[in-house]
Design an enzyme around this catalytic site. Sequence first.
Site, short mmCIF file in Angstrom:
data_model
loop_
_atom_site.label_atom_id
_atom_site.label_comp_id
_atom_site.label_asym_id
_atom_site.label_seq_id
_atom_site.Cartn_x
_atom_site.Cartn_y
_atom_site.Cartn_z
N ASP A 364 39.57 50.76 46.74
CA ASP A 364 40.94 50.32 46.47
C ASP A 364 41.69 51.29 45.53
O ASP A 364 41.10 51.84 44.60
CB ASP A 364 40.83 48.94 45.79
CG ASP A 364 42.12 48.18 45.83
OD1 ASP A 364 43.14 48.75 46.20
OD2 ASP A 364 42.09 46.98 45.48
N ASP A 475 38.52 44.87 53.80
CA ASP A 475 38.36 43.84 52.76
C ASP A 475 39.36 42.70 52.98
O ASP A 475 40.35 42.84 53.71
CB ASP A 475 38.62 44.52 51.40
CG ASP A 475 37.95 43.81 50.24
OD1 ASP A 475 37.44 42.69 50.44
OD2 ASP A 475 37.94 44.38 49.13
N ASP A 545 29.91 40.65 45.75
CA ASP A 545 30.43 41.45 44.64
C ASP A 545 29.44 41.46 43.48
O ASP A 545 29.61 42.22 42.53
CB ASP A 545 31.76 40.88 44.16
CG ASP A 545 32.92 41.47 44.95
OD1 ASP A 545 32.70 42.45 45.68
OD2 ASP A 545 34.05 40.94 44.85
#
Length: 723
Positions: A364, A475, A545
């Site tokens: 990102d 994502d 995560d």
Amino acid sequence: MSIEFKNSKFHLFNNEMSYVIEVSPYNDLLHLYYGAKITPDALSVPCRCNNPFIPNHDENNPSYTLGSLPCEYPTAGGADFRSPAIEAELPNGLRAIRLKYTGHEILPGKPALPGLPAVYTESDAEASTLKIITEDEHAGIQVILYYTIFEDINAICRHTEIKNKNNLYAYIRNAQSVSIDFPAGEYDYIHLSGAWARERHVERNAVHKGIQGFESRRGASGHTENPFIALLEKGAGEDCGNVYGFSLVYSGNHRFVIESEAFETPRVQAGINPFSFCYKLEEGESLVTPEAVMVYSASGLGEMSRTYHRLYRTRLCRGKYRDLPRPILVNNWEGTYFNFTREKLLSIADSAAKIGVELFVLDDGWFGERDDDTTSLGDWFVNEKKLGGTIASLAEEMNKRGLKFGLWFEPEMISERSRLYEKHPEWAIQIPGQKPHYSRHQFILDYTRADVREYIVKTISDVLSKANIEYVKWDMNRNMSDVYSPQLAPDKQGEFYHRYILGLYEVLERITSAFPDVLFESCSGGGGRFDPGMLYYMPQCWTSDDTDAVERLYIQYGTSLVYPASSMGAHVSAVPNHQVGRITPLSMRAAVAMNGAFGYELDLSKLPEEELAEMAEQIKLYKKIRGIVSSGNMYRLLDPFTSRYASWMYVSEDKKTALVYYAVARSKPVQPLLRIRLKGLDPDLEYSIDGKLYTGSTLMNYGIVINRDEHAYDNLLLEIHSV
Ligand code: DGJ
């Protein structure tokens, strides 16, 4: 052909299992049997109802009542008060339908499901399909039940096609993919439950009277309940007993129900969640339900998992990377988060190349004006200022270093602070006149709209075609709220959740087939959409995560109930761990991550030489073992949810090679030495461990001894070869 129709009975079978449906004298479909292989010729569903409070259809035959019989696809509004598999509402307001058998077809192979992901065959000899046609002639509703049975895999795929044959319309308020009434008995069930950063923990409970339900209402399959349950006969365990798995090839709102009523004959259902669901069928239109994959195992959960692994690895995942070793990657996310420059990325890449990493993934923050998570989703143009040039030039720099280059996208989202939102605020999912709820400062794009889908396919394809991008991380970082689409008519708003997923599948199909050489990995705040639907488009998924090695033992163990190791993205990250603060040794972090699609996710450029040297050795080892991790048969040995250890192993198809993994999940002082009995080996072959020879039988019955004190984070990766 492994499907027969004889004496009003359909018998679906292979060498090991049978599934039998009976057409009753009243043309109702009754469920007769599912389990180990039988010869059902002399059987029929016993009818005996001693409950005067269950209505019957034939005054002269009060024992025949659908309210107590095992039904194959129960409807609402009749005599069966248990959970219906289908609920329809007709133009006159009638909410009851009664389906009658009208015909069937037996086909070689397996048909595709239009617009939906599904298991496939590569030749017609692999499977046979039964289509049973049922109809309520008065209502004009036809329901076709599909069953595909595999020759060599103990799996049956089911889905349903519902067609409106009346000349007006019908609302379908509930349409399950599968419903089975199991015989009376004592059962347990397992589901995979969790939360963000704690996905797919194994929960086992006894089936009790009443309804037990596991579902998602989040617009995605979700972190909380994976679309899977298993029903276990009492006493069934990892390696013994009858186990029935139910896995739904769907990425949206799902629901699994186990209902045990007066007769204690659990009804199991799986399908789209009826919550907020109402699908309007105009004359001649059809609704196809997602595919449910049922796996039967006569020898426990382990065998069930191996069946799912084989089926999903080889006949659900697709594309070039299905059978290829997955590249070892470094991802910059936990290393830099949004705070990177070209120099920083290249310095990580330099270290990565030195130790043998094969792919650099830029996460990102490379697009729009995105330096934190408040902005720019939807603006898929490169931030050349931040990147110090184009994506193509950065990819070239990576390639020069011998690394492939991969890129992160979040194509289903829109930031309020973005050019896209300025231009198209109406593209965000929202209730008219109300500000949508924020989640990570972002809104969701309305994928039920064709113009939104076109924009996404075009903008993502533009980026992918302008640089040598060989990997994409797709994502999706929030759940759905404020559900409404102005593009849908008022009486079609109940289709929103399902249409979103159909829109997503259309986009994924278009993008993945336009870029067949790209390895795609899905992600949703880690494993919030780790489901078979996504695996059809993308053969691996970011498992969680949570990169803490101890937490990962639980997450990866639970995930392995259904999904193969090749599908689990697993990375080594820095310590103290960013999610739980734990400090674990590098050796353990690497060993845990090697049980999946392996990578690193930390700032390699900051590490001392000794650590980089250790990583170089880890990479050498993974290159040696990744074949068996991704395609070996997995046997779970010790369960971290019920013991202090986690252990499993992979065995090659020819049983000549195996890899054993063991770790201490919670240590305790003064414990007896642990002996782990291996599984799946050839009892007569001799295997070499540390220069000594043992027969497979010795290793499976006596086991291997972990000859050291039990200390936290102790772990072992042991290769075994036959001589
Ligand atoms: C959530 C993912 O799970 C992370 O790995 C990372 O890609 C972030 N999103 C980036 O925003």
